[in-house]
Design a protein around this motif. Structure first.
Motif, short mmCIF file in Angstrom:
data_model
loop_
_atom_site.label_atom_id
_atom_site.label_comp_id
_atom_site.label_asym_id
_atom_site.label_seq_id
_atom_site.Cartn_x
_atom_site.Cartn_y
_atom_site.Cartn_z
N ALA A 1 0.83 -1.22 0.00
CA ALA A 1 0.00 0.00 0.00
C ALA A 1 0.86 1.26 0.00
O ALA A 1 0.43 2.31 -0.50
N SER A 2 2.08 1.16 0.54
CA SER A 2 2.93 2.35 0.65
C SER A 2 3.41 2.83 -0.72
O SER A 2 3.91 3.94 -0.84
N PHE A 3 3.29 2.00 -1.74
CA PHE A 3 3.72 2.39 -3.09
C PHE A 3 2.65 3.19 -3.84
O PHE A 3 2.95 3.79 -4.87
N ALA A 4 1.41 3.14 -3.34
CA ALA A 4 0.28 3.63 -4.15
C ALA A 4 0.38 5.11 -4.51
O ALA A 4 0.24 5.48 -5.68
N ASN A 5 0.64 5.97 -3.49
CA ASN A 5 0.69 7.41 -3.79
C ASN A 5 1.83 7.72 -4.76
O ASN A 5 1.65 8.49 -5.71
N ALA A 6 2.99 7.11 -4.49
CA ALA A 6 4.15 7.35 -5.37
C ALA A 6 3.84 6.88 -6.79
O ALA A 6 4.19 7.56 -7.76
N PHE A 7 3.18 5.74 -6.89
CA PHE A 7 2.87 5.21 -8.21
C PHE A 7 1.97 6.17 -8.99
O PHE A 7 2.20 6.44 -10.18
N VAL A 8 0.93 6.69 -8.30
CA VAL A 8 -0.01 7.60 -8.98
C VAL A 8 0.73 8.84 -9.48
O VAL A 8 0.57 9.26 -10.64
N VAL A 9 1.57 9.41 -8.63
CA VAL A 9 2.31 10.63 -9.02
C VAL A 9 3.26 10.33 -10.18
O VAL A 9 3.32 11.06 -11.17
N LEU A 10 3.99 9.21 -10.07
CA LEU A 10 4.95 8.85 -11.12
C LEU A 10 4.24 8.56 -12.44
O LEU A 10 4.72 8.94 -13.51
#
Lengths: 154, 121
Positions: free
Chosen positions: A48-57
């Motif tokens: 779950a900790s990857f989700a925000n970074a993934f959306v931005v990237l």
């Protein structure tokens, strides 16, 4: 300038690829506590900790890709057409279509990882993440195929 | 909680509708706007430069539809998603959540079918 943008686009794509691959494997096959292999450690990330970074990237990558795409259409694609690289054109067109489907899925992806409901089964989250893994891997590989065909920006 | 549920309805509807509308936009050639990168021109609607020029001169003003197709699908998805926030939760719950990944998968297959002519040349 366009070469610099392409390099940044590629670097973002590498980060995106790492994040979604970790997340997909962690979602599909969570590692048990007792295993210490490289593959197990690769999957033992808090997905779950990857989700925000993934959306931005993903959004950044699409934005940069959209800018670079203009020059691709005027400078690169005519050469591909001249050289009858039809398959390469088709593969790249698929990349652009898949990226748009990914844009549509982005809010669902975020909700599934960051705002799940207590009665969620997890199947939707895993499926959406796997679709993103496919889209990102396809985009990355096809970008490289095209880049290496003619030495874009060289 | 209410706004979280509303956003969830929006997200799930948007995610299902965008791939469908995108494939429809591809096959029906419905781009919200057409971009001519070599001319620095953006025109509302779908335009084919070869409609008015000699086909052999088409390379002079290559047109781009991806931005317009994406805009068409996104706008439609936004409208459907916003409409979904207005309906009661039980309406959308009845639909389930499977379609939110099945429709994108079908969309991917639709795009592959659309591009098949490139691989038959």
């Amino acid at each position: 300038m366009i070469t610099a943008l392409l390099i940044v686009h590629g670097l973002i794509a590498v980060a995106l690829l790492g994040a979604i691959t970790h997340q997909t494997l962690a979602a599909l096959a969570p590692a048990g506590a007792g295993t210490h292999s490289f593959f197990a450690r690769f999957r033992r990330v808090p997905p779950a900790s990857f989700a925000n970074a993934f959306v931005v990237l993903y959004l950044l990558s699409v934005l940069l890709g959209s800018v670079i795409y203009l020059q691709f259409r005027t400078d690169v694609r005519p050469i591909l057409e001249r050289d009858r690289e039809w398959q390469a054109i088709g593969l790249f067109d698929l990349k652009e279509h898949f990226i748009t489907i990914g844009l549509g899925l982005l809010p669902v992806y975020w909700v599934c990882w960051r705002r799940p409901m207590p009665n969620d089964s997890g199947r939707t989250r895993t499926a959406v993440t796997a679709i993103f893994a496919f889209i990102v891997w396809w985009g990355f590989l096809m970008g490289h195929v095209l880049n290496n065909i003619l030495g874009f920006g060289g | 909680m209410t706004s979280a549920r509303a956003f969830r309805r929006f997200a799930f509807t948007f995610g299902g509708v965008v791939p469908v509308l995108y494939v429809v936009a591809l096959f029906r050639d419905i781009a919200l706007f057409t971009v001519y990168p070599s001319l620095g021109l953006v025109m509302l609607g779908t335009h084919h430069s070869r409609d008015v020029a000699d086909p052999a001169l088409g390379f002079l003003a290559p047109e781009m539809y991806w931005y317009g197709w994406t805009a068409t699908a996104t706008l439609g998805g936004l409208a459907a998603g916003l409409a979904a926030t207005l309906v009661p939760d039980r309406w959308t719950q009845r639909l389930g959540s499977v379609w939110v990944w099945v429709l994108p998968l079908l969309g991917i297959l639709g795009c592959v079918y659309f591009e098949l002519p490139w691989f038959r040349r």
